[in-house]
Scaffold this active site. Sequence first.
Site, PDB file in Angstrom:
ATOM      1  CB  ALA A  79     -34.721 -72.885  -4.043  1.00 41.56           C
ATOM      2  N   PRO A  91     -30.945 -77.672  -5.055  1.00 43.35           N
ATOM      3  CG  PRO A  91     -29.969 -79.954  -4.391  1.00 43.35           C
ATOM      4  CD  PRO A  91     -29.746 -78.325  -4.411  1.00 43.35           C
ATOM      5  N   GLY A  92     -33.337 -78.097  -3.517  1.00 39.87           N
ATOM      6  CA  GLY A  92     -34.671 -77.910  -2.905  1.00 39.87           C
ATOM      7  C   GLY A  92     -34.699 -78.454  -1.274  1.00 39.87           C
ATOM      8  CG  ASP A 145     -31.201 -72.590  -8.622  1.00 41.76           C
ATOM      9  OD1 ASP A 145     -30.740 -72.599  -7.454  1.00 41.76           O
ATOM     10  OD2 ASP A 145     -30.714 -72.940  -9.637  1.00 41.76           O
ATOM     11  CG  ASP A 202     -28.252 -62.897 -10.311  1.00 39.12           C
ATOM     12  OD1 ASP A 202     -28.279 -63.351  -9.018  1.00 39.12           O
ATOM     13  OD2 ASP A 202     -27.474 -62.157 -10.965  1.00 39.12           O
ATOM     14  CG  ASP A 205     -27.301 -72.976   1.032  1.00 35.73           C
ATOM     15  OD1 ASP A 205     -25.981 -72.989   1.471  1.00 35.73           O
ATOM     16  OD2 ASP A 205     -27.598 -74.011   0.843  1.00 35.73           O
ATOM     17  CB  CYS A 263     -21.665 -76.364   2.386  1.00 32.48           C
ATOM     18  SG  CYS A 263     -21.489 -75.950   0.815  1.00 32.48           S
TER      19      CYS A 263
END
Length: 443
Positions: free
Chosen positions: A250, A252-253, A271, A298, A317, A370
């Site tokens: 998650a 930095p949110g 996280d 984890d 992500d 990303c």
Amino acid sequence: MKPARLDRGLAIAGLQRLWAGTRLDDLLMEMAPEQAGRGTLQWLWSACLRQHGSLRRLTELLLRKALRPEDEDLSALLHLALEELRAGQRPDFAVVNDWVGACALLHKEWARGLVNALLRRYLREREPLEEQIRDAHWNHPQWLVRRLQQVYPTQWPDILAANLREAPLWLRVNPQAITPAAYAERLAEASLPAQSHAELPEALRLDAAVPVRALPGWERGWVSIQDGAAQRAAHILAPRPDERVLDACAAPGGKTTHLLSFGVRQLTALDRSQARLERLRRELQRLQLPLPSLHVADAADVDAWWDGMVFDAILLDAPCTASGVIRRHPDILLRRREDDVERVRHEQRRLLAALWRVLKPGGRLLYCTCSVLPEENGEQIASFLEEHDDARALPHPQCGQRLPGEEGMDGFFYALLGKIPMAVPVSRETDGAHCRAAAQDRV
């Protein structure tokens, strides 16, 4: 740029730390958001990281012999000075005088003549020197250039060029506080005209970055900073308010707060970093959003955090090489190594396999990175589908690979997976073929 507020000693020391592997975000986090000169330092450090290969080559061309290892601080000074001259935002004579004077900060008065001579030689011979360092690949690790050439034989020069451009500032309006249209009017009143995006209703884009406190309603939680590519994730997953949702990595949110803005009432966010989760907690308070169930954990160690209740929707992500966000995080150019690809690929496999256990039949999992490398993206998902008979790739118009700079956004990959029994009008064979080609999808 406001050079009078630039702490040149801090600039030199900071660039040395970046060369040694410190993350740019971590370095900036050590500074208060309102600290004088923070924006200038961020701009100059980012520029020196993007142009590291060019600046290193340029100093080699200017120096008759290499500097000693103990003069690394002087090398940093030269990189900063040359990049400021190349940017052309202040008169050349002022830039030269200020950086020659900075030799005193290093207690190296003997270097004043050398720095003065090198900078003035650059100004005299600027055009032929710049011609020798023109190729963008000077500023990318060679392993990455080779990989991009293999995967994107026609697009790779555009990817390299996009990585070296400053990114625009993408905003995500908090619809629970103000409508995007109303916020766009507030921006216009503040002389900050913004562009909307047809597929992202909460998104507004500014062509140039501004301090966050210059944004109307920042302290009141009206808006967040989030690239348009990252904003796609919540829209693809499209959680309903009554669904049980997991944000597996998650902090930095940005995506966590976006999911909550959909009205999700049962959200679990994980996280590994306590400090990063604390940042997320502060961001939730600023946006005046409800506090989800937060766990330092984890995500792949399911037994350590799971309560036994399956999730309707999961956002993964995944950790990756971040090769799609170099323009926004230029320290990646120095920190990333070729063997990182296999390391993160293994971590992605581990997370996918573990989280699949906690997804209910009929549920969906959005896998995104990303990165622009197929090993982490299309190939990763194709392997997962081959190994899991109960998994299907769900078609979605925004899924697939997007490259840096497309629509002014970062490079991202998205794959939406459904867990049987969900009716999916594709065959098993079509799934695998589709995902092997996903790295080139929408390119």
